[in-house]
Design an enzyme around this catalytic site. Structure first.
Site, PDB file in Angstrom:
ATOM      1  CE  LYS A   1      10.038  94.095  35.448  1.00 42.55           C
ATOM      2  NZ  LYS A   1      11.072  93.163  35.300  1.00 42.55           N
TER       3      LYS A   1
ATOM      4  CD  GLU B   1       2.366  90.455  21.835  1.00 43.74           C
ATOM      5  OE1 GLU B   1       2.929  91.501  22.285  1.00 43.74           O
ATOM      6  OE2 GLU B   1       3.097  89.818  21.039  1.00 43.74           O
TER       7      GLU B   1
ATOM      8  N   GLY C   1       9.636  88.852  34.528  1.00 45.81           N
ATOM      9  CA  GLY C   1       8.371  88.598  34.110  1.00 45.81           C
ATOM     10  C   GLY C   1       8.020  86.931  34.263  1.00 45.81           C
ATOM     11  NE  ARG C   2      13.207  84.206  32.007  1.00 48.64           N
ATOM     12  CZ  ARG C   2      13.683  85.314  31.541  1.00 48.64           C
ATOM     13  NH1 ARG C   2      13.035  86.208  30.900  1.00 48.64           N
ATOM     14  NH2 ARG C   2      15.003  85.779  31.585  1.00 48.64           N
TER      15      ARG C   2
ATOM     16  CD  GLU D   1      11.283  85.320  27.840  1.00 48.87           C
ATOM     17  OE1 GLU D   1      10.534  85.474  27.037  1.00 48.87           O
ATOM     18  OE2 GLU D   1      10.947  86.062  28.799  1.00 48.87           O
TER      19      GLU D   1
ATOM     20  CG  HIS E   1      -3.655  57.124  24.334  1.00 46.42           C
ATOM     21  ND1 HIS E   1      -3.729  55.872  24.074  1.00 46.42           N
ATOM     22  CD2 HIS E   1      -3.466  57.105  25.519  1.00 46.42           C
ATOM     23  CE1 HIS E   1      -4.079  55.214  24.826  1.00 46.42           C
ATOM     24  NE2 HIS E   1      -3.776  56.187  26.037  1.00 46.42           N
TER      25      HIS E   1
ATOM     26  CE  LYS F   1       9.039  91.882  23.135  1.00 44.94           C
ATOM     27  NZ  LYS F   1       9.236  92.403  24.355  1.00 44.94           N
TER      28      LYS F   1
HETATM   29  O1  F6P Z   1       8.521  87.958  25.795  1.00 43.97           O
HETATM   30  C1  F6P Z   1       9.352  89.065  26.430  1.00 43.97           C
HETATM   31  C2  F6P Z   1       8.903  89.459  27.549  1.00 43.97           C
HETATM   32  O2  F6P Z   1       9.262  90.593  28.254  1.00 43.97           O
HETATM   33  C3  F6P Z   1       8.826  88.695  28.600  1.00 43.97           C
HETATM   34  O3  F6P Z   1       9.817  88.391  29.356  1.00 43.97           O
HETATM   35  C4  F6P Z   1       7.557  89.122  29.641  1.00 43.97           C
HETATM   36  O4  F6P Z   1       7.037  88.181  30.386  1.00 43.97           O
HETATM   37  C5  F6P Z   1       6.394  89.370  28.472  1.00 43.97           C
HETATM   38  O5  F6P Z   1       7.336  90.058  27.571  1.00 43.97           O
HETATM   39  C6  F6P Z   1       5.498  90.574  28.999  1.00 43.97           C
HETATM   40  O6  F6P Z   1       6.172  91.739  29.270  1.00 43.97           O
HETATM   41  P1  F6P Z   1       5.202  92.773  30.142  1.00 43.97           P
HETATM   42  O7  F6P Z   1       4.932  92.078  31.453  1.00 43.97           O
HETATM   43  O8  F6P Z   1       6.201  93.880  30.339  1.00 43.97           O
HETATM   44  O9  F6P Z   1       3.986  93.317  29.394  1.00 43.97           O
END
Ligand code: F6P
Length: 521
Positions: free
Chosen positions: A208, A214, A268-269, A354, A385, A512
């Protein structure tokens, strides 16, 4: 308009619940069932292909009435109305929370939402057309071969939701292979690369913000790998993005027509219903993606219009509040009896923790009561198990949510009968346990007199361990959509009651920031 700011502990219902808790906290589930032979049907809800049994919880009718009183006192109705109307209920980020609009086929617009349905529709059309081109083989890679592999590059909500759904709907998948790269750990991306051919791979960069470390690092590594055998001009045939940051995507080298939109009113979630679900549509086809949305929409309708006393997400949320704030249990386990739902607990951890892992209320005050529970879980029967010993006989009480399906997808009915026999057996063992007398009889029968006294205490199950069961007809895109939406609403209701802001996530920022500082050292 923002959500109301009512401290739940200052309500009359909360005080009544405290008194009520002292009266019923010792009641055993066995006695609750003995006292009411209709308890299983009284405390259950049937909605379309769902049967929810919440009778094996440490609650009475009065508990439920008082919890509903609490929901009314914090004005849950007002919150629901604002949630579905596009009000700026994500106050700390000054945004609306509109993931339900993504699956609202009726397009019920409010003054806040006018215009957004046009954008949603055009995004859906873009997803449909693109999915068709890829799955039919019409879309060709740089050497003229059709696409065989899809790599979703994203993290958090840009990974967990779509990965969970793609895994859950494997039974419906087509010929495309899907891969998910999320971790910054280079081992993740390099293991994935081993399986790929650049000529036939499509990369979807899902972010987003398009600034997540990452995702950008992994995307850059994969682009570099791709360019080892292809040219810059070939990128448009192999890289697409889902993002709200168009300029950043373009400067990464992706063509504007290859960008699927994201909006700041989708968290995002909660974004798997948007372009973030592109990998879902590619994997199971657009029709199945639409069925997922339809299922969620049906749950939205149920949530919006059903009386609180028969409302699945509301009852689930209230029971969670009861355990968190009155019994003071710290965790809850989600236990799907379906290998296809192996990613469901992981996905829910982000959605729930979150959202509701907060300790400052909507007045900006530090909270002196408990909020979001620690959520965890794994699939049955594997977990029987692994960790079930602790849930049956440990010192901690862990409320559980069992999710099972009446019908098997594999057609291996004997397996399915055993699977579901275990499902029901676990909930019964948890609730009713095994008394000293029963153990005594067993040991005597087995002629183990001499060891009887020694073993007896270890073989007793106290029972009275709470569980809720979701029994669903069959795992389909539609029923999965309903299940996910139900949990989304449960999370929302709990956030409303706890007087917190569920839709921001500032708690992930400091780590971060510090990681960046470490990098600069
Ligand atoms: O972990 C924080 C966060 O902002 C989440 O809420 C989100 O889903 C994720 O990082 C990824 O964010 P983006 O879609 O902006 O890469």
């Amino acid at each position: 308009m923002a959500l109301k700011k009512i401290n739940p502990t200052k309500t009359k219902a909360w005080q009544k619940l405290l008194l009520h808790f002292n009266e019923i906290k010792e009641l055993h589930l066995k006695d609750l069932f003995k006292n009411n032979p209709n308890r299983a049907s009284d405390l259950s809800i049937d909605f379309k292909e769902f049967h929810i049994d919440y009778s094996k919880n440490n609650i009475t009718q009065e508990t439920l009435e008082l919890l509903i009183e609490l929901a009314n006192e914090v004005d849950l109705n007002d919150a629901i109305q604002k949630y579905f109307s596009g009000d700026l209920i994500n106050t700390t980020e000054n945004r609306a929370v509109m993931h339900t609009a993504l699956r609202n086929s009726k397009k019920t617009a409010t003054p806040f939402t006018e215009g957004i349905y046009k954008e949603i529709n055009s995004a859906l059309q873009q997803i449909a057309a693109f999915s068709q081109k890829i799955t039919s083989g019409e879309w060709k890679g740089y050497t003229g071969k059709p696409i065989t592999d899809i790599v979703n590059i994203g993290i958090g909500g840009s990974d967990l939701g779509p990965k969970m759904v793609v895994t859950a709907l494997r039974h419906y998948k087509n010929h495309l292979n899907t891969h998910f790269v999320s971790n910054i750990d280079g081992d993740h991306v390099s293991e994935t690369i081993q399986k790929l051919n650049p000529e036939t791979t499509l990369f979807i960069i899902v972010s987003k913000s398009f600034s997540t470390q990452e995702t950008l690092t992994n995307a850059t590594t994969l682009k570099k790998w791709f360019l080892n055998s292809a040219s810059e001009d070939d990128i448009s045939k192999h890289f697409v993005a889902v993002s709200s940051s168009i300029t950043k995507v373009i400067s990464f080298g992706i063509k504007e027509e290859n960008i699927f939109p994201m909006w700041n009113w989708v968290g995002g979630r909660f974004s798997l219903w948007s372009g973030v679900g592109l990998v879902i549509s590619l994997s199971v086809g657009y029709e199945n993606f639409k069925a997922l949305l339809l299922g969620a929409e049906e749950m939205d309708q149920h949530f919006k219009t059903t009386d609180f006393s028969k409302n699945i997400p509301i009852i689930a949320a209230l029971i969670g509040v009861w355990y968190t704030n009155f019994f003071k249990y710290e965790t809850e386990a989600v236990l799907p009896y379906s290998q296809y739902l192996s990613e469901f607990p992981n996905y829910l951890q982000q959605a729930s923790m979150e959202s509701n892992g907060k300790s400052v209320d909507r007045n900006g005050e530090k909270i002196d009561y408990q909020t979001g529970a620690i959520l965890w879980g794994n699939v049955g029967t594997n977990m029987q198990h692994a960790f079930m010993q602790l849930i049956h006989q440990g010192t901690k009480i862990i409320p559980t949510e069992f999710i099972g399906f009446k019908k098997s997808l594999s057609g291996l009915t004997a397996h399915h009968q055993q699977l579901m026999a275990n499902f029901y057996a676990q909930t019964e063992a948890l609730a009713f346990g095994k008394t000293r007398e029963e153990v005594h009889l067993d040991l005597k029968y087995n002629n183990q007199k001499e060891t009887l006294a020694k073993l007896l205490p270890y073989k007793v199950f106290e029972g009275n361990k709470p569980s809720t069961s979701y029994v669903i007809k069959e795992l389909t895109p539609k029923s999965l959509g309903k299940l996910i939406a139900s949990y989304e609403h449960k999370i929302f209701v709990q956030g409303v009651i706890w007087n917190i802001y569920s839709f921001d996530q500032f708690g992930v920022e400091l780590g971060k920031e510090l990681a960046n500082k470490h990098l600069k050292k």
